[in-house]
Design an enzyme around this catalytic site. Structure first.
Site, short mmCIF file in Angstrom:
data_model
loop_
_atom_site.label_atom_id
_atom_site.label_comp_id
_atom_site.label_asym_id
_atom_site.label_seq_id
_atom_site.Cartn_x
_atom_site.Cartn_y
_atom_site.Cartn_z
N ASP A 66 0.88 -1.17 0.00
CA ASP A 66 0.00 0.00 0.00
C ASP A 66 0.92 1.22 0.00
O ASP A 66 1.40 1.65 1.05
CB ASP A 66 -0.90 0.00 1.24
CG ASP A 66 -1.77 1.24 1.32
OD1 ASP A 66 -2.31 1.66 0.28
OD2 ASP A 66 -1.91 1.79 2.43
N GLU A 96 -1.39 -1.56 -4.85
CA GLU A 96 -2.58 -0.76 -5.12
C GLU A 96 -2.26 0.27 -6.21
O GLU A 96 -1.23 0.94 -6.15
CB GLU A 96 -3.02 -0.06 -3.84
CG GLU A 96 -4.37 0.59 -3.94
CD GLU A 96 -4.85 1.12 -2.60
OE1 GLU A 96 -5.27 2.30 -2.58
OE2 GLU A 96 -4.81 0.38 -1.60
N HIS A 110 -2.48 1.03 7.14
CA HIS A 110 -1.55 0.88 6.02
C HIS A 110 -1.17 -0.59 5.84
O HIS A 110 -1.17 -1.10 4.71
CB HIS A 110 -0.30 1.74 6.24
CG HIS A 110 -0.61 3.19 6.43
ND1 HIS A 110 -1.07 3.99 5.41
CD2 HIS A 110 -0.56 3.97 7.54
CE1 HIS A 110 -1.28 5.21 5.88
NE2 HIS A 110 -0.98 5.22 7.16
#
Length: 165
Positions: free
Chosen positions: A7, A68, A142
């Site tokens: 992420d 992502e 996160h």
């Protein structure tokens, strides 16, 4: 198969390593956050992300990575920073010869929770539930998002393999 989910973020980059077996079980091996708080120069932040991820990658025999995708929001500066952090993360992974797969945050949320618009709390709850992580084990947003990216890739890989048989 061992998968790292990432992420990306300039201040905080989350990561999570999961192991998936042919018996359909998935377990969390490790997770963490790379923090660049206290570092003022953007180039130094990017270097820390790059080097820190290389360090994590050296600890495990990672087969594939999931990251992502970047979305462009109304703040161009924060979007650019996110793109830089994603690039540093991608280069770390690619320098190890690891294939990287990209998923939008909406696709990850839909895969994990059933809704592409799920709030972070619901994603975190489903990550914990899917992996049997107790509530007293601290996993921040996160790390949770990174683990969700890894799980999304596991589930998508299984679906592809199932469709090929």
């Amino acid at each position: 198969m061992m998968i790292i989910g990432i992420d990306p973020g300039l201040e905080f980059t989350g990561w999570g390593v999961v192991s998936s077996t042919n018996s359909q079980s998935v377990c969390l091996l490790d997770s963490g956050v790379i923090s660049t708080r206290g570092i003022s120069r953007e180039s130094e932040k990017l270097y820390k992300i790059y080097v820190s991820l290389l360090s994590v990658l050296s600890l495990y025999k990672i087969d594939e990575a999931s990251i992502e995708k970047v979305f462009i929001n109304s703040n161009p500066r924060s979007s650019m920073s996110l793109c830089y952090a994603r690039a540093a993360s991608t280069i770390s992974v690619m320098s190890r010869g690891i294939d990287i797969y990209e998923y939008s945050s909406t696709a990850i949320k839909k895969c994990i929770t059933g809704s592409g618009m799920a709030p972070k709390e619901q994603v975190s709850f489903m990550v914990r539930s899917s992996l049997g992580i107790k509530q007293d084990v601290e996993i921040n947003n996160h790390s949770s998002d990174a683990i969700a990216a890894a799980l999304c890739h596991v589930y998508n890989t299984r679906n592809r393999n199932f469709a090929l048989k």
